[in-house]
Each structure stands twice: as structure tokens, then as C-alpha cells.
Write an enzyme that holds these catalytic residues in place. Structure first.
Site, PDB file in Angstrom:
ATOM      1  N   ARG A 153      14.037   1.210   3.734  1.00  0.00           N
ATOM      2  CA  ARG A 153      14.622   1.553   2.437  1.00  0.00           C
ATOM      3  C   ARG A 153      13.831   2.710   1.826  1.00  0.00           C
ATOM      4  NH1 ARG A 153      12.580  -3.928  -0.663  1.00  0.00           N
ATOM      5  NH2 ARG A 153      10.460  -3.216  -1.145  1.00  0.00           N
TER       6      ARG A 153
ATOM      7  N   THR B  59      12.760   5.226  -6.202  1.00  0.00           N
ATOM      8  CA  THR B  59      12.828   4.198  -5.160  1.00  0.00           C
ATOM      9  C   THR B  59      12.476   2.864  -5.810  1.00  0.00           C
ATOM     10  OG1 THR B  59      10.495   4.367  -4.539  1.00  0.00           O
ATOM     11  CG2 THR B  59      12.043   5.895  -3.454  1.00  0.00           C
TER      12      THR B  59
ATOM     13  N   ASP C 174       4.091  -4.021  11.011  1.00  0.00           N
ATOM     14  CA  ASP C 174       3.171  -4.217   9.900  1.00  0.00           C
ATOM     15  C   ASP C 174       2.049  -3.202  10.110  1.00  0.00           C
ATOM     16  OD1 ASP C 174       1.097  -4.984   8.201  1.00  0.00           O
ATOM     17  OD2 ASP C 174       1.473  -7.122   8.443  1.00  0.00           O
ATOM     18  N   VAL C 175       1.966  -2.203   9.256  1.00  0.00           N
ATOM     19  CA  VAL C 175       1.056  -1.087   9.514  1.00  0.00           C
ATOM     20  C   VAL C 175      -0.411  -1.495   9.468  1.00  0.00           C
ATOM     21  CG1 VAL C 175       2.710   0.650   8.746  1.00  0.00           C
ATOM     22  CG2 VAL C 175       1.103  -0.331   7.085  1.00  0.00           C
TER      23      VAL C 175
ATOM     24  N   ASP D 162       9.148  -1.214  10.133  1.00  0.00           N
ATOM     25  CA  ASP D 162       9.071  -1.850   8.817  1.00  0.00           C
ATOM     26  C   ASP D 162       8.813  -3.338   9.016  1.00  0.00           C
ATOM     27  OD1 ASP D 162       9.499  -2.464   5.965  1.00  0.00           O
ATOM     28  OD2 ASP D 162      10.618  -0.582   5.903  1.00  0.00           O
TER      29      ASP D 162
ATOM     30  N   LYS E  21      -4.613   7.032  -1.846  1.00  0.00           N
ATOM     31  CA  LYS E  21      -3.896   8.287  -1.623  1.00  0.00           C
ATOM     32  C   LYS E  21      -4.846   9.479  -1.560  1.00  0.00           C
ATOM     33  CE  LYS E  21       0.117   6.391  -1.228  1.00  0.00           C
ATOM     34  NZ  LYS E  21       0.783   6.334   0.088  1.00  0.00           N
TER      35      LYS E  21
ATOM     36  N   TYR F  72      -4.261   2.320  -5.858  1.00  0.00           N
ATOM     37  CA  TYR F  72      -3.280   3.219  -5.237  1.00  0.00           C
ATOM     38  C   TYR F  72      -3.824   4.641  -5.165  1.00  0.00           C
ATOM     39  CZ  TYR F  72       1.297   5.483  -4.546  1.00  0.00           C
ATOM     40  OH  TYR F  72       2.356   6.218  -4.060  1.00  0.00           O
TER      41      TYR F  72
ATOM     42  N   ASN G 254       4.916   6.694   6.293  1.00  0.00           N
ATOM     43  CA  ASN G 254       5.555   6.588   4.988  1.00  0.00           C
ATOM     44  C   ASN G 254       5.267   5.268   4.275  1.00  0.00           C
ATOM     45  OD1 ASN G 254       7.805   7.183   2.917  1.00  0.00           O
ATOM     46  ND2 ASN G 254       8.469   5.273   3.857  1.00  0.00           N
TER      47      ASN G 254
END
Length: 260
Positions: A16, A187, A60-61, A37, A156, A152, A87
Site C-alpha cells: 500500500r 498515505t 519482514d524487513v 511486505d 531517517k 523516526y 520503502n
């Protein structure tokens, strides 16, 4: 001819949002795409919709085993892998001094460790396939601060560091590594109404446009398909002499504050 004809690209968080739009655009541009995903039902439905040039894998990253399986699935299905879009990401809101360690580490594991594991798993295979691209999803907050998103923002910032180091180490193996830095994008991360079919998501988007009109020079929130077009640019030959760079896509938000 598409800009990605003959390419095989693995996209994480592809069920998504930005990842979905990247997958759709990449297939339109001729790529064969592996959608990774943890949202299995949505990911499998999207792969089915996109047709034979797309397949879904549970990824699952945070898991080394899942990464190995995803890269192997791409090579088994399409013969090689020559592109990666890191992503997948999560966001949690909290004052930094009130953030529990478990919450901080959860964000680190997905956003930062996931990106690292992706580069480590796919980078050498992309090089062995003759070269290609990695695009990491960083953020506007990877270049500046923002209250209430300390975990977060920290991850990043780290993604930009990983991008630069990977670009240096993989350049002589034919792999270009860049990062996109989105601002506010419409999103589920910014607009949770998108997750509730009983809520008018378009109304929520209009409300977000009204809110960001005060903050963003272009006067609205961004759209995931706009980010997808930037990721496409960094994944195709149009960006053939670009590596190790962050690309901000934020409607001018980072440029500064208008006082008038």
C-alpha cells in the site's frame, strides 16, 4: 519502450501507500517487480492485479532470513535482481524524553536495520547481475528536526548515512545508491482514514491539504504517485551519473518559513 524494460526490482512495503504506487509505476515502465511486505492479503491481491510481471513475497524487513528468501525468490522467478527500493517504514509520535526504549527500538529495527539488511542482502546480488540501483526511503526529517518524531527522525538521518556509505562502497561494482526524502505524503502514515473503509478518505485528504497549506509553499500534502516518479528517475538510466545523494520531495517545506 519503458524506462525499466528488462529490470527486476524488489520493493519493500509494497502492499500500500508509496510502495504500491512504485510497484504500479515500475510494472507500467516494463520492470518485473517483487512486492515485499507483511500485509500478505493486500500484497498478494496487488501482485495478482499487476499480472505475471509481479509476484508477492512475505518480507519482514527486520528478518535476515526473510531478506535472503526475498532475494532468492526474485532470482528464482526472474533470473536475477538488479534493483531494490527500501520503502518499508513506520512512524510513532512521542516526545523524545517520553519515548519508551521498546518503541524507539521498534522504529530503529524497521526503518534503519531494515534498510541495512536490504542493502547487505541485495547489493552484492545486484552487482553480480551486472549492476543496478538501490533507492532508500529517508525523509524530510532525515535532513532537519521535527518535534514528536524523535525515533523516526533519528532513523531517517541514519538512512542517509547508510546511503552515502553504500554508494561509496558499491560504485565500482556498478551499483548506484540514492535516497528519497519525502515530506508529508498522503498515505496511511499521514492519513489513517485511508485504513478505514467507512471513513471518507478524500475528505481526509482535503483536510490535510488545508492543514499543510499553512506549512508547505506548494500549498498541499504530497501524493504517493509523485514520490513514485522520483523513485523511478533514480532507478532508471535518466539518473545514470547520480549516486550517494538525498532527493527532497516536500513541496518546498524544507526551504524555510514564510513570515508574510
Amino acid at each position: 519502450m519503458g524506462k525499466l524494460d528488462g529490470r527486476v526490482v524488489l520493493i519493500t512495503g509494497a502492499a500500500r501507500g508509496q510502495g504500491e504506487q512504485e510497484a504500479r509505476l515500475f510494472v507500467e515502465e516494463g520492470a518485473e517487480v517483487v512486492l515485499g511486505d507483511v500485509l500478505d492479503d493486500q500484497g498478494e491481491a496487488l501482485a495478482k492485479e499487476l499480472g505475471p510481471r509481479a509476484r508477492y513475497v512475505h518480507l519482514d524487513v527486520r528478518s535476515e532470513d526473510d531478506w535472503a528468501a526475498a532475494v532468492a525468490a526474485a532470482e528464482e522467478a526472474y533470473g536475477r535482481i538488479d534493483g531494490l527500493v527500501n520503502n518499508a517504514g513506520i512512524l510513532r509520535f512521542n516526545a523524545l524524553v517520553d519515548t519508551p526504549l521498546d518503541e524507539f527500538m521498534q522504529v530503529v529495527q524497521v526503518n534503519q536495520v531494515g534498510c541495512f539488511l536490504g542493502i547487505r542482502a541485495a547489493g552484492p546480488r545486484i552487482a553480480e547481475a551486472g549492476g543496478g540501483t538501490v533507492v532508500n526511503t529517508a525523509s524530510y526529517t532525515g535532513l532537519t528536526g521535527m518535534a514528536a518524531v524523535g525515533a523516526y527522525a533519528a532513523t531517517k538521518h541514519a538512512v542517509l548515512g547508510l546511503t552515502r556509505v553504500a554508494a561509496l562502497e558499491l560504485a565500482d561494482r556498478g551499483v548506484r545508491v540514492n535516497a528519497v526524502c519525502p515530506g508529508a505524503i498522503d498515505t496511511a502514515m499521514s492519513n489513517p482514514a485511508l485504513l478505514d473503509p467507512s471513513v471518507d478518505a478524500e475528505r481526509g485528504s482535503r483536510a490535510l491539504d488545508a492543514f499543510y497549506r499553512k506549512l508547505v509553499p506548494l500549498g498541499r500534502i504530497g501524493r504517493p504517485e509523485e514520490v513514485a516518479r522520483l523513485v523511478l528517475f533514480l532507478s532508471c538510466d535518466d539518473s545514470s551519473y547520480i549516486t550517494g545523494q538525498p532527493f527532497v520531495i516536500d513541496g518546498g517545506w524544507l526551504a524555510g518559513v514564510a513570515v508574510l
